[in-house]
Design a protein around this motif. Structure first.
Motif, short mmCIF file in Angstrom:
data_model
loop_
_atom_site.label_atom_id
_atom_site.label_comp_id
_atom_site.label_asym_id
_atom_site.label_seq_id
_atom_site.Cartn_x
_atom_site.Cartn_y
_atom_site.Cartn_z
N ASP A 1 0.81 -1.22 0.00
CA ASP A 1 0.00 0.00 0.00
C ASP A 1 0.85 1.27 0.00
OD1 ASP A 1 -2.36 -1.51 0.08
OD2 ASP A 1 -2.26 -1.66 2.27
N LEU A 2 2.17 1.13 0.06
CA LEU A 2 3.05 2.29 0.06
C LEU A 2 3.53 2.66 -1.34
CD1 LEU A 2 5.25 1.40 3.18
CD2 LEU A 2 3.35 3.03 3.08
N ALA A 3 3.21 1.85 -2.31
CA ALA A 3 3.67 2.11 -3.69
C ALA A 3 3.24 3.49 -4.16
CB ALA A 3 3.12 1.04 -4.63
N GLY A 4 4.21 4.25 -4.67
CA GLY A 4 3.94 5.59 -5.20
C GLY A 4 3.79 6.68 -4.16
N LYS A 5 3.85 6.34 -2.88
CA LYS A 5 3.65 7.33 -1.82
C LYS A 5 5.00 7.84 -1.29
CE LYS A 5 -0.70 5.15 -0.35
NZ LYS A 5 -1.61 6.20 -0.78
N ARG A 6 4.99 9.07 -0.79
CA ARG A 6 6.19 9.67 -0.19
C ARG A 6 6.27 9.26 1.29
NH1 ARG A 6 8.35 14.40 -2.37
NH2 ARG A 6 8.45 15.37 -0.30
N ILE A 7 7.43 8.73 1.66
CA ILE A 7 7.63 8.24 3.02
C ILE A 7 8.95 8.77 3.55
CG2 ILE A 7 7.76 6.21 4.51
CD1 ILE A 7 6.59 4.66 2.06
N ILE B 1 10.97 7.13 -1.23
CA ILE B 1 11.59 7.15 0.10
C ILE B 1 12.47 8.38 0.25
CG2 ILE B 1 13.09 5.89 1.68
CD1 ILE B 1 12.24 3.31 0.15
N ILE B 2 12.21 9.16 1.29
CA ILE B 2 12.97 10.38 1.57
C ILE B 2 13.75 10.15 2.86
CG2 ILE B 2 12.84 12.88 1.87
CD1 ILE B 2 9.93 12.63 0.75
N GLU B 3 15.08 10.24 2.79
CA GLU B 3 15.92 9.91 3.94
C GLU B 3 16.46 11.15 4.64
OE1 GLU B 3 18.03 5.77 3.28
OE2 GLU B 3 18.48 7.11 1.61
N PHE C 1 6.03 15.41 3.92
CA PHE C 1 5.44 14.11 3.57
C PHE C 1 4.42 13.79 4.65
CE2 PHE C 1 9.47 13.76 5.76
CZ PHE C 1 9.14 13.03 6.89
N SER C 2 3.53 12.86 4.37
CA SER C 2 2.47 12.55 5.33
C SER C 2 2.56 11.14 5.90
CB SER C 2 1.09 12.74 4.67
OG SER C 2 0.95 11.85 3.58
N ILE C 3 3.53 10.36 5.43
CA ILE C 3 3.72 9.00 5.93
C ILE C 3 5.14 8.90 6.47
CG2 ILE C 3 3.67 6.54 5.37
CD1 ILE C 3 1.89 7.25 2.97
#
Length: 273
Positions: free
Chosen positions: A138-144, A165-167, A183-185
């Motif tokens: 469910d994380l595909a395509g989402k900013r985390i 993925i943002i580190e 980001f929201s996740i």
């Protein structure tokens, strides 16, 4: 009941005590003669380690480091590092050990040695209630957002490689970026979700979506410092038995250590003098 992993680690520790290596005993003696124990630690990791300019260090890792140094007859000196530089600081000898919610992974074991696990860390995905997230798919395509060089970051790259993925180099930077709505996740430890909700307005509250993994965490030691590792392993075993480490964890996390870390009984291991 012992897990297979826990039993293996304990057996390895006790074998080390029986065959006390002397090749690198001088390094252990140098630490003791210095009068201080330099501990690499993260600042801003909720419930584990946080530095308040007025109150000093708080959290379970800070208290664990203080107790370990005290039992060695040394003064604790906390060396502040980011997630990404914990192992580097140890290998470059800027610190004698790492006590910084450091989970045991095969990659890290290629670089450093670990003590017996003294605590655990639950890594979770947090997001607003409006997000339907039940697993990595469910994380595909989402900013985390996630910490750099962390176990949860590695899990995301393995199981959610379609996500954006943002580190961030450390936990404070990660939490600050979330609060500023970059980001929201978020992928983080469980206590960080609680902290964020204290800071967020009601309409932006988040919830735990799923647990990525709960890892045992251990003290990081240079591989060549075998005598120091043997002493620390015996210390961890003794303080799991007498309840001191469980009390430290419960005081800061509001729950006891899991049975995989705190079994009903442990064989007695004498700390080298």
């Amino acid at each position: 009941m012992f897990s297979i992993f826990r039993a293996w680690m304990l057996a390895a520790s006790l074998l080390g005590l029986l065959a006390a290596p002397v090749a690198h005993a001088d390094q252990f003696e140098q630490v003791r003669k210095s009068g201080k124990l330099r501990i690499a630690i993260i600042n801003g990791l909720p419930s584990f380690s946080q530095l308040d300019p007025n109150l000093g260090w708080s959290g379970s890792d800070a208290d664990t480091g203080r107790q370990l140094a005290r039992d060695l007859g040394l003064k604790p000196e906390f060396v502040v590092v980011s997630n990404a530089e914990r192992i580097t600081a140890l290998l470059e000898r800027r610190a004698d050990i790492i006590i910084s919610a450091l989970s045991i992974t095969p990659t890290r074991e290629q670089q450093i040695a670990f003590s017996l696990p003294y605590a655990s860390i639950a890594l979770v995905i947090g997001a607003p209630p409006t997000e339907t997230i039940n697993g990595y798919r469910d994380l595909a395509g989402k900013r985390i957002g996630v910490g750099r060089n962390t176990s949860d970051g590695a899990l995301l790259k393995q199981y959610a490689n379609q996500a954006r993925i943002i580190e961030f180099d450390d936990e404070p930077a990660l939490l600050k970026a979330f609060l500023s709505q970059q980001f929201s996740i978020i992928s983080c430890q469980r206590a960080s979700i609680t902290l964020l909700n204290r800071l967020l307005p009601a309409q932006r509250q988040i919830e735990e979506k799923f647990i990525q993994r709960e890892y045992p965490v251990a003290i990081g030691i240079r591989k060549e410092d075998a005598s120091l590792r043997n002493w620390i392993n015996a210390w961890v075993g003794e303080n799991l038995r007498n309840g001191q480490l469980n009390e430290i964890f419960r005081r800061h996390h509001g729950r006891s250590l899991p049975d995989s870390i705190l079994p009903a009984s442990l064989p007695t291991a004498r700390m080298p003098s």
